[in-house]
Scaffold this active site. Structure first.
Site, PDB file in Angstrom:
ATOM      1  N   CYS A   1      91.762 142.482  30.409  1.00 46.25           N
ATOM      2  CA  CYS A   1      91.527 141.508  31.478  1.00 46.25           C
ATOM      3  C   CYS A   1      91.675 140.124  30.840  1.00 46.25           C
ATOM      4  O   CYS A   1      90.800 139.668  30.104  1.00 46.25           O
ATOM      5  CB  CYS A   1      90.122 141.724  32.024  1.00 46.25           C
ATOM      6  SG  CYS A   1      89.703 140.660  33.398  1.00 46.25           S
TER       7      CYS A   1
ATOM      8  N   CYS B   1     100.940 133.696  23.773  1.00 41.49           N
ATOM      9  CA  CYS B   1      99.720 132.896  23.670  1.00 41.49           C
ATOM     10  C   CYS B   1     100.073 131.453  24.000  1.00 41.49           C
ATOM     11  O   CYS B   1     100.996 130.880  23.427  1.00 41.49           O
ATOM     12  CB  CYS B   1      99.158 132.991  22.249  1.00 41.49           C
ATOM     13  SG  CYS B   1      97.709 131.947  21.976  1.00 41.49           S
TER      14      CYS B   1
ATOM     15  N   CYS C   1      93.809 136.218  20.225  1.00 40.24           N
ATOM     16  CA  CYS C   1      95.148 136.208  19.648  1.00 40.24           C
ATOM     17  C   CYS C   1      95.033 136.411  18.141  1.00 40.24           C
ATOM     18  O   CYS C   1      94.275 135.701  17.473  1.00 40.24           O
ATOM     19  CB  CYS C   1      95.829 134.877  19.964  1.00 40.24           C
ATOM     20  SG  CYS C   1      97.415 134.640  19.128  1.00 40.24           S
TER      21      CYS C   1
ATOM     22  N   CYS D   1      99.603 129.167  20.691  1.00 41.56           N
ATOM     23  CA  CYS D   1     100.467 129.224  19.506  1.00 41.56           C
ATOM     24  C   CYS D   1     101.833 129.853  19.734  1.00 41.56           C
ATOM     25  O   CYS D   1     102.680 129.814  18.847  1.00 41.56           O
ATOM     26  CB  CYS D   1      99.757 129.945  18.362  1.00 41.56           C
ATOM     27  SG  CYS D   1      99.626 131.741  18.580  1.00 41.56           S
TER      28      CYS D   1
ATOM     29  N   CYS E   1      96.292 132.976  16.171  1.00 41.56           N
ATOM     30  CA  CYS E   1      95.515 131.728  16.112  1.00 41.56           C
ATOM     31  C   CYS E   1      94.035 131.904  16.452  1.00 41.56           C
ATOM     32  O   CYS E   1      93.288 130.933  16.447  1.00 41.56           O
ATOM     33  CB  CYS E   1      96.141 130.676  17.023  1.00 41.56           C
ATOM     34  SG  CYS E   1      96.008 131.034  18.792  1.00 41.56           S
TER      35      CYS E   1
END
Length: 142
Positions: free
Chosen positions: A130, A56, A105, A59, A108
């Protein structure tokens, strides 16, 4: 495919909007924190075949691996499975007048993209995560 989680766990990484704006570029903020979408075929990871882990961008949590990435030719990086079952949260998304499943995510709660299934891709899960390139950071395998 499972529907959206009815009760989401609290994010492990929680920052104020001002802190997110300081940490992210305006384009990253628009996608990750405001559920925007980058234009198709412009993202840095759309066609990459580099081996590694996709984290991510907000984070640093591990989200996807290159071993689950495939070429869907849809304009965004596509994966058939997250790195682990608890790496992402799936949310119901009825924006744009259709029913979709948003992918965020788990660490976060930043927006990553959407997951689709039943499209006929020759993958083990028949799913296509996607994901916006701008939501990810590739850490190449050593």
């Amino acid at each position: 495919m499972a529907d959206a989680v009815p009760t989401e766990p609290a994010p492990k990484v929680s920052l104020s909007d001002d802190e997110w704006r300081t940490r992210l570029t305006p384009a990253e903020y628009a996608v990750l924190r405001q559920a925007g979408t980058e234009r198709p075929f412009v993202g840095e990871y759309t066609d990459t075949e580099t081996e590694g882990v996709y984290e991510c961008r907000a984070c640093g949590a591990e989200l996807f691996r290159s071993t689950e990435k495939f070429h869907s030719h849809c304009g965004w990086p596509s994966f058939f499975d997250p790195a682990s079952s608890d790496a992402v949260i799936l949310r119901s998304d009825t924006s744009l007048g259709m029913r979709r499943v948003e992918v965020v995510c788990a660490s976060c709660h930043s927006h990553l993209g959407h997951v689709f299934e039943g499209e006929g891709y020759p993958t083990p899960t028949d799913q296509r995560y996607c994901i916006n390139s701008i939501s990810l950071r590739l850490v190449p395998k050593d």
